[in-house]
Design an enzyme around this catalytic site. Structure first.
Site, PDB file in Angstrom:
ATOM      1  N   ARG A  17       0.810  -1.222   0.000  1.00 61.58           N
ATOM      2  CA  ARG A  17       0.000   0.000   0.000  1.00 61.58           C
ATOM      3  C   ARG A  17       0.841   1.269   0.000  1.00 61.58           C
ATOM      4  O   ARG A  17       0.364   2.355   0.355  1.00 61.58           O
ATOM      5  CB  ARG A  17      -0.999   0.007   1.173  1.00 61.58           C
ATOM      6  CG  ARG A  17      -1.952  -1.185   1.164  1.00 61.58           C
ATOM      7  CD  ARG A  17      -3.113  -0.987   2.122  1.00 61.58           C
ATOM      8  NE  ARG A  17      -3.924   0.164   1.763  1.00 61.58           N
ATOM      9  CZ  ARG A  17      -4.851   0.175   0.811  1.00 61.58           C
ATOM     10  NH1 ARG A  17      -5.060  -0.901   0.080  1.00 61.58           N
ATOM     11  NH2 ARG A  17      -5.563   1.265   0.575  1.00 61.58           N
ATOM     12  N   LEU A  18       2.079   1.157  -0.412  1.00 66.23           N
ATOM     13  CA  LEU A  18       2.933   2.342  -0.568  1.00 66.23           C
ATOM     14  C   LEU A  18       2.764   2.859  -1.997  1.00 66.23           C
ATOM     15  O   LEU A  18       3.676   2.810  -2.827  1.00 66.23           O
ATOM     16  CB  LEU A  18       4.391   1.999  -0.264  1.00 66.23           C
ATOM     17  CG  LEU A  18       4.666   1.526   1.167  1.00 66.23           C
ATOM     18  CD1 LEU A  18       6.143   1.213   1.351  1.00 66.23           C
ATOM     19  CD2 LEU A  18       4.210   2.590   2.171  1.00 66.23           C
TER      20      LEU A  18
END
Length: 200
Positions: free
Chosen positions: A177-178
């Site tokens: 989720r970066l």
């Protein structure tokens, strides 16, 4: 993850690159986009339409101005667009003001459509109640006879809208989720763009 594209201060350049890649990777309708408007009660409204043109002036789509969508666009000429390309794990969000395309531009696109699609623009009283599908099919059949061996004129209530963006945000999926996010903004279409990276 944006590569060399981040060196550009022109969101249209980046959009062109992503759209080209989406056109090669998406199985169906890479030009499909969510279109968000606001109705007369201030409630948001959302549907998927097809992008039919884009350049440095904005993003163009077509509709019946008598439809719920068309009435909302005319009453409050501001909207948001959203492209989501699952195959590339990318998303683009666009916001801005709206204007109608010229009659010449609308005519040219209308007559580039399949003949039955042109008839459908006349036959469909878009967003109005329909008693049965047979009624619509019969209306198309009657129009097919009426315009046999004739050019079908563009309905006066069928035209295009151009969204001139003041905000364009690019989102690229990242591991854990970066995600990568860059937003381009400007005060109005005459102003230069500023660019900012955002936390995911």
């Amino acid at each position: 993850m944006f590569g060399d594209f981040t060196h550009s201060n022109d969101p249209f350049f980046l959009f062109d690159q992503w759209f080209l890649e989406a056109s090669a990777s998406e199985v169906n309708d890479p030009n499909a986009m969510g279109l968000a408007t606001v109705d007369s009660e201030g409630l948001p409204d959302l549907r998927v339409v097809l992008l039919k043109g884009h350049d440095s002036q904005g993003f163009v789509f077509y509709t019946n101005t008598r439809s719920a969508k068309g009435r909302e666009l005319i009453a409050n000429p501001k909207a948001a667009l959203n492209f989501h390309w699952k195959s590339l794990q990318r998303q683009i969000r666009i916001r801005g003001g709206l204007s109608m395309v010229s009659n010449e531009e609308a005519d040219a696109y209308y007559h580039s459509r399949a003949r039955d699609s042109q008839l459908g623009a006349w036959a469909s009283q878009q967003s109005c109640p329909l008693d049965s599908r047979e009624t619509l099919v019969n209306a198309v059949a009657e129009l097919r006879v009426k315009y046999a061996d004739k050019q079908i004129p563009r309905p006066p209530h069928w035209t295009g809208f151009r969204l001139s963006p003041i905000s364009v945000e690019f989102w690229q999926d990242g591991e854990f989720r970066l995600h990568d996010r860059i937003v381009f903004t400007r005060q109005n279409p005459e102003n230069p763009w500023s660019k900012q990276r955002l936390y995911p």
